[in-house]
Design an enzyme around this catalytic site. Structure first.
Site, PDB file in Angstrom:
ATOM      1  N   SER A 130       0.792  -1.227   0.000  1.00 51.22           N
ATOM      2  CA  SER A 130       0.000   0.000   0.000  1.00 51.22           C
ATOM      3  C   SER A 130       0.827   1.280   0.000  1.00 51.22           C
ATOM      4  O   SER A 130       0.366   2.305  -0.488  1.00 51.22           O
ATOM      5  CB  SER A 130      -0.969  -0.007   1.182  1.00 51.22           C
ATOM      6  OG  SER A 130      -0.286  -0.264   2.381  1.00 51.22           O
TER       7      SER A 130
ATOM      8  N   HIS B 184      -5.309  -3.227  -3.055  1.00 53.97           N
ATOM      9  CA  HIS B 184      -4.936  -2.234  -4.064  1.00 53.97           C
ATOM     10  C   HIS B 184      -4.833  -2.804  -5.482  1.00 53.97           C
ATOM     11  O   HIS B 184      -4.523  -2.079  -6.411  1.00 53.97           O
ATOM     12  CB  HIS B 184      -3.612  -1.555  -3.682  1.00 53.97           C
ATOM     13  CG  HIS B 184      -3.699  -0.830  -2.383  1.00 53.97           C
ATOM     14  ND1 HIS B 184      -4.171   0.454  -2.279  1.00 53.97           N
ATOM     15  CD2 HIS B 184      -3.408  -1.226  -1.120  1.00 53.97           C
ATOM     16  CE1 HIS B 184      -4.155   0.825  -1.008  1.00 53.97           C
ATOM     17  NE2 HIS B 184      -3.695  -0.176  -0.282  1.00 53.97           N
TER      18      HIS B 184
ATOM     19  N   LYS C 200     -11.806   0.885  -2.232  1.00 58.03           N
ATOM     20  CA  LYS C 200     -10.727   1.529  -2.997  1.00 58.03           C
ATOM     21  C   LYS C 200     -11.149   1.591  -4.471  1.00 58.03           C
ATOM     22  O   LYS C 200     -11.994   2.406  -4.807  1.00 58.03           O
ATOM     23  CB  LYS C 200      -9.427   0.797  -2.708  1.00 58.03           C
ATOM     24  CG  LYS C 200      -8.990   1.164  -1.289  1.00 58.03           C
ATOM     25  CD  LYS C 200      -7.878   0.381  -0.706  1.00 58.03           C
ATOM     26  CE  LYS C 200      -7.603   0.937   0.688  1.00 58.03           C
ATOM     27  NZ  LYS C 200      -7.005  -0.026   1.597  1.00 58.03           N
TER      28      LYS C 200
HETATM   29  C1  PLP Z   1      -7.027  -0.224   3.069  1.00 51.00           C
HETATM   30  C2  PLP Z   1      -6.435  -1.541   3.370  1.00 51.00           C
HETATM   31  C3  PLP Z   1      -7.048  -2.425   4.260  1.00 51.00           C
HETATM   32  C4  PLP Z   1      -8.224  -2.010   5.090  1.00 51.00           C
HETATM   33  O1  PLP Z   1      -9.380  -1.971   4.357  1.00 51.00           O
HETATM   34  P1  PLP Z   1     -10.609  -1.075   4.874  1.00 51.00           P
HETATM   35  O2  PLP Z   1     -11.758  -1.569   4.097  1.00 51.00           O
HETATM   36  O3  PLP Z   1     -10.234   0.332   4.564  1.00 51.00           O
HETATM   37  O4  PLP Z   1     -10.728  -1.324   6.341  1.00 51.00           O
HETATM   38  C5  PLP Z   1      -6.523  -3.683   4.408  1.00 51.00           C
HETATM   39  N1  PLP Z   1      -5.414  -4.058   3.729  1.00 51.00           N
HETATM   40  C6  PLP Z   1      -4.767  -3.224   2.890  1.00 51.00           C
HETATM   41  C7  PLP Z   1      -3.548  -3.691   2.180  1.00 51.00           C
HETATM   42  C8  PLP Z   1      -5.261  -1.940   2.693  1.00 51.00           C
HETATM   43  O5  PLP Z   1      -4.614  -1.097   1.895  1.00 51.00           O
END
Ligand code: PLP
Length: 383
Positions: free
Chosen positions: A177, A205, A237
Site C-alpha cells: 500500500s 490495491h 478503494k
Molecule cells: C485499506 C487496506 C485495508 C483495510 O481496508 P478497509 O476496508 O479500509 O478497512 C486492508 N489491507 C490493505 C492492504 C489496505 O490497503
C-alpha cells in the site's frame, strides 16, 4: 478524567508534534474525485485510493439510492441474526463468480476481514509468516490470534526456504500500500505448497485495477485457488464504496462464518451499499477503458518524472511513492504542492519505516493528462 491523566496525554501529544509525527485530518467539502474542494478551494487530488474514479459515479450513486428505497438504509443486525439480505447475497455470488471461486463472504471493512481470517485460522502456538511491510490489519490479526508472528524481509520469498514447524499461514499484501510494488506471489505459492500451509493474499490495491478483467493480482500472475486458497480484497478503494470480501472454497467460507469474530459480532453492511458495490462491479467489468487510461497515466507520470530526474520507486501500479527521507521534508514538500493546488499525502513513520517518509502519489482513471503534467511541474518547483 483526572487532570494528571489529561496532562500525561498532553505531554505525549506535544512530543509527537515536536517529532513531526502529529496527524491531522482535512475536511473535504466535495465528493471524491480528481478535483476536490478543501477550505473553499479546488485542489487536484493525488492521494485517494479511488483508482477507477467510481466513488461518486452517477450509476453507483443511483444504485445506492434505489437500494435504500427498496431495502432501507440499515441492515438492522449482524449477518447471522437477521441482517443478511438479498443484496448481500447477490453481491457475494457475483464476487465469487468474478474471482472464479466457489464462495465469497462479505465483511464490513478490510480491517475486519483481516482480523477475522487470521484469528479464525491460526491459534496460539501456530506460526504466521508475514511480509515486513504488510498492512497493519494483517499484523494485528496475528497478534490478536496469539499466534507466533514472524515478519520476513519485504518481498523475499527466498527467506522462506525453511519454515517453522506448525507454519499455518503466509499472509501478504498483493500490492504494497505504501510502495506500490507487487508481492512475489508465484514464489510464495510454491513455498506454501512445499510446506502445506495456507497462502493468504490481501489484494486491497490490486482488485479492480490489475489484470485484463480487473480481477486483481491473481489474474495478473495467472494464479488460481490451488496457488492462493485465500483471497481477500476491499471494496472501498478501486470499487469506490466500502467493505471487503474473502473468496475461497466452501469449507473456508463456512469456517469463517462459524469462527471469524469480526464477521459474527458486527452489523452487516447497509443493503444499499451492497447494491452500490454491485453497480460498481458492473462498471469494473464493462469499462475496460478505465484501466487502460490509468495505465497510460502511470506510464506518462513515470516518463515525466524520469525526465525531471526524480528517483521514483519501481512501481507499475497507481501507487507512485517519492521517498524523501525525513518526515519534515515530506511534510514541507506536501505543503508547497498544496499551495500550488495539488493534494499529495506525506506519509511518515510509523506508517512507513523510519527514514523513508515519502509523498504517496496515487493516480486514478479520473485524472487527465493535463493534471498529471501539472503535478510533474509542481513537483519540479517544490522539491
Ligand atoms: C485499506 C487496506 C485495508 C483495510 O481496508 P478497509 O476496508 O479500509 O478497512 C486492508 N489491507 C490493505 C492492504 C489496505 O490497503
Amino acid at each position: 478524567m483526572p487532570t494528571d491523566l489529561e496532562k500525561g496525554l498532553e505531554e505525549a501529544l506535544a512530543r509527537r508534534q515536536a517529532d513531526g509525527l502529529y496527524r491531522r485530518r482535512v475536511t473535504l467539502e466535495s465528493p471524491q474525485g480528481a478535483e476536490v474542494v478543501v477550505a473553499g478551494r479546488k485542489r487536484v487530488n493525488f492521494c485517494s485510493n479511488d483508482y477507477l474514479g467510481l466513488a461518486a459515479h452517477p450509476e453507483v450513486v443511483r444504485a445506492w439510492q434505489r437500494g435504500a428505497e427498496r431495502y432501507g438504509v440499515g441492515s438492522g443486525a449482524s449477518h447471522l441474526v437477521c441482517g443478511h439480505m438479498t443484496p448481500h447475497r447477490a453481491l457475494e455470488e457475483e464476487l465469487a463468480e468474478f474471482t472464479g471461486r466457489p464462495r465469497a463472504l462479505l465483511f464490513s471493512s478490510g480491517y475486519q476481514a483481516n482480523l477475522g481470517v487470521v484469528t479464525a485460522l491460526a491459534g496460539r502456538g501456530d506460526w504466521v509468516l508475514e511480509d515486513r511491510l504488510n498492512h497493519a490489519s494483517l499484523l494485528d490479526g496475528a497478534r490478536l490470534a496469539g499466534a507466533r508472528l514472524k515478519r520476513f524481509p519485504h518481498g523475499d520469498a527466498a527467506a522462506l526456504e525453511t519454515l517453522p514447524h506448525r507454519a499455518r499461514l503466509i499472509a501478504t499484501d498483493g500490492v504494497f500500500s505504501m510502495d506500490g510494488d507487487l508481492a512475489p506471489l508465484p514464489q510464495l505459492a510454491q513455498r506454501c505448497r512445499d510446506h502445506a500451509c495456507w497462502l493468504y493474499v490481501d489484494d486491497a490495491h490490486g482488485f479492480g485495477v490489475l489484470g485484463e478483467k480487473g480481477a486483481g493480482i491473481l489474474e495478473h500472475f495467472r494464479l488460481g485457488r490451488s496457488d492462493v486458497p485465500i483471497l481477500m480484497a476491499t471494496l472501498g478503494k478501486a470499487l469506490g464504496v466500502c467493505g471487503a470480501f474473502v473468496a475461497g472454497g466452501d469449507a473456508l467460507i463456512e469456517t469463517l462464518i462459524q469462527q471469524a469474530r469480526t464477521y459474527i459480532y458486527t452489523t452487516a453492511l447497509p443493503p444499499a451499499a451492497a447494491e452500490a458495490i454491485r453497480a460498481s462491479l458492473r462498471l469494473v467489468r464493462k469499462e475496460k477503458w478505465r484501466r487502460e487510461h490509468l495505465e497510460a497515466l502511470i506510464a506518462r507520470f513515470r516518463a515525466g518524472a524520469d525526465a525531471l530526474g526524480f528517483s521514483l520507486s519501481p512501481s507499475q501500479t497507481p501507487i507512485q511513492p517519492l521517498i524523501l527521507g525525513s518526515s519534515r521534508r515530506a511534510w514541507e514538500v506536501s505543503r508547497k504542492l498544496r499551495e500550488r493546488g495539488f493534494w499529495v499525502a506525506a506519509i511518515r513513520p510509523p506508517t512507513v519505516p523510519a527514514g523513508t517518509a515519502r509523498l504517496r502519489i496515487t493516480l486514478t482513471a479520473a485524472h487527465t493528462e493535463t493534471q498529471v503534467d501539472g503535478l510533474l511541474d509542481a513537483l519540479a518547483r517544490s522539491l
